[in-house]
Design a protein around this motif. Sequence first.
Motif, PDB file in Angstrom:
ATOM      1  N   MET A  29      43.791 -18.988  94.643  1.00 11.63           N
ATOM      2  CA  MET A  29      42.645 -18.695  93.817  1.00 11.63           C
ATOM      3  C   MET A  29      42.667 -19.615  92.598  1.00 11.63           C
ATOM      4  O   MET A  29      43.721 -20.010  92.127  1.00 11.63           O
ATOM      5  CB  MET A  29      42.695 -17.221  93.397  1.00 11.63           C
ATOM      6  CG  MET A  29      41.599 -16.874  92.445  1.00 11.63           C
ATOM      7  SD  MET A  29      40.866 -15.240  92.585  1.00 11.63           S
ATOM      8  CE  MET A  29      40.274 -15.149  94.226  1.00 11.63           C
ATOM      9  N   ARG A  52      43.826 -18.997  99.073  1.00  9.61           N
ATOM     10  CA  ARG A  52      44.119 -17.586  99.329  1.00  9.61           C
ATOM     11  C   ARG A  52      43.794 -16.713  98.121  1.00  9.61           C
ATOM     12  O   ARG A  52      44.201 -17.015  97.002  1.00  9.61           O
ATOM     13  CB  ARG A  52      45.592 -17.397  99.671  1.00  9.61           C
ATOM     14  CG  ARG A  52      45.962 -17.958 101.006  1.00  9.61           C
ATOM     15  CD  ARG A  52      47.359 -17.555 101.371  1.00  9.61           C
ATOM     16  NE  ARG A  52      47.712 -18.105 102.673  1.00  9.61           N
ATOM     17  CZ  ARG A  52      48.934 -18.101 103.153  1.00  9.61           C
ATOM     18  NH1 ARG A  52      49.935 -17.594 102.443  1.00  9.61           N
ATOM     19  NH2 ARG A  52      49.182 -18.595 104.339  1.00  9.61           N
ATOM     20  N   SER A  53      43.118 -15.623  98.384  1.00 10.55           N
ATOM     21  CA  SER A  53      42.801 -14.688  97.304  1.00 10.55           C
ATOM     22  C   SER A  53      44.034 -13.925  96.844  1.00 10.55           C
ATOM     23  O   SER A  53      44.027 -13.309  95.779  1.00 10.55           O
ATOM     24  CB  SER A  53      41.722 -13.701  97.763  1.00 10.55           C
ATOM     25  OG  SER A  53      42.201 -12.927  98.845  1.00 10.55           O
ATOM     26  N   THR A  54      45.115 -13.982  97.617  1.00 10.92           N
ATOM     27  CA  THR A  54      46.347 -13.261  97.283  1.00 10.92           C
ATOM     28  C   THR A  54      47.321 -14.103  96.473  1.00 10.92           C
ATOM     29  O   THR A  54      48.398 -13.615  96.121  1.00 10.92           O
ATOM     30  CB  THR A  54      47.065 -12.804  98.567  1.00 10.92           C
ATOM     31  OG1 THR A  54      47.329 -13.956  99.379  1.00 10.92           O
ATOM     32  CG2 THR A  54      46.241 -11.793  99.335  1.00 10.92           C
ATOM     33  N   TRP A  70      44.338 -11.518  86.248  1.00 11.85           N
ATOM     34  CA  TRP A  70      43.896 -11.910  87.584  1.00 11.85           C
ATOM     35  C   TRP A  70      44.209 -10.808  88.595  1.00 11.85           C
ATOM     36  O   TRP A  70      43.363 -10.445  89.414  1.00 11.85           O
ATOM     37  CB  TRP A  70      44.575 -13.232  87.977  1.00 11.85           C
ATOM     38  CG  TRP A  70      44.480 -13.538  89.426  1.00 11.85           C
ATOM     39  CD1 TRP A  70      43.426 -14.130  90.078  1.00 11.85           C
ATOM     40  CD2 TRP A  70      45.465 -13.273  90.429  1.00 11.85           C
ATOM     41  NE1 TRP A  70      43.706 -14.237  91.421  1.00 11.85           N
ATOM     42  CE2 TRP A  70      44.950 -13.718  91.652  1.00 11.85           C
ATOM     43  CE3 TRP A  70      46.732 -12.697  90.402  1.00 11.85           C
ATOM     44  CZ2 TRP A  70      45.654 -13.612  92.856  1.00 11.85           C
ATOM     45  CZ3 TRP A  70      47.447 -12.581  91.584  1.00 11.85           C
ATOM     46  CH2 TRP A  70      46.909 -13.040  92.788  1.00 11.85           C
ATOM     47  N   ASN A  94      41.491  -8.546  90.784  1.00 15.37           N
ATOM     48  CA  ASN A  94      41.476  -8.779  92.229  1.00 15.37           C
ATOM     49  C   ASN A  94      42.126  -7.649  93.020  1.00 15.37           C
ATOM     50  O   ASN A  94      42.555  -7.848  94.159  1.00 15.37           O
ATOM     51  CB  ASN A  94      42.146 -10.116  92.538  1.00 15.37           C
ATOM     52  CG  ASN A  94      41.263 -11.263  92.113  1.00 15.37           C
ATOM     53  OD1 ASN A  94      40.333 -11.628  92.807  1.00 15.37           O
ATOM     54  ND2 ASN A  94      41.530 -11.806  90.928  1.00 15.37           N
TER      55      ASN A  94
END
Length: 184
Positions: A1, A66-68, A124, A128
């Motif tokens: 991200m 990756r959003s993770t 963050w 998220n």
Amino acid sequence: MIIKQQEYEVKGMRYMIRSAEVSDAGVLSALRVQLDGETENMDREAGEAFIDEAGFEEIIRMDAERSTNLFLVAEVSGQIAAYCRCAGTELKRFKHQVEFGVCVARSFWGYGIGKELLKLCLEWADKNAVEKVTLKVLATNEKAIRLYEMHGFEVEGVLKRDRRHADGQYYDTLIMGRFAKVLP
């Protein structure tokens, strides 16, 4: 991200924190070796588990997609002085959490860079829906432990005699976790 760049000024020193870019890979490879040699608080000695430029390029690309994951650098006068990562996984049973790691060049200690990197990562994580942020810290690193506790981390466990340093002595590692303020 990817995150929006942030700027800071502490004790007359200006720095910015931004997402890592592929063009940072060579500098990060060399900086990691340098930082590992500057303190006993890191997991590695200088040069161990070496990641070359291509390896960092791959990590940066993966983290951006990756959003993770999140990979941040702190830059002072165009020079990378610190970096941190939040690394998650695609495994469903662990997708709710990330592991945080940070390192700051010794010449930039005392300017709050590590604290600001941590705060941005926690912001963050909260935005998220990351429910838990974990980390490992050397049990004798009292300054870091206090910082983590001030930001909501608690000790979840102790790995006894987990590390043996160059002095031949064994040291414990603390496992710490911080749970989201509001669980989804």
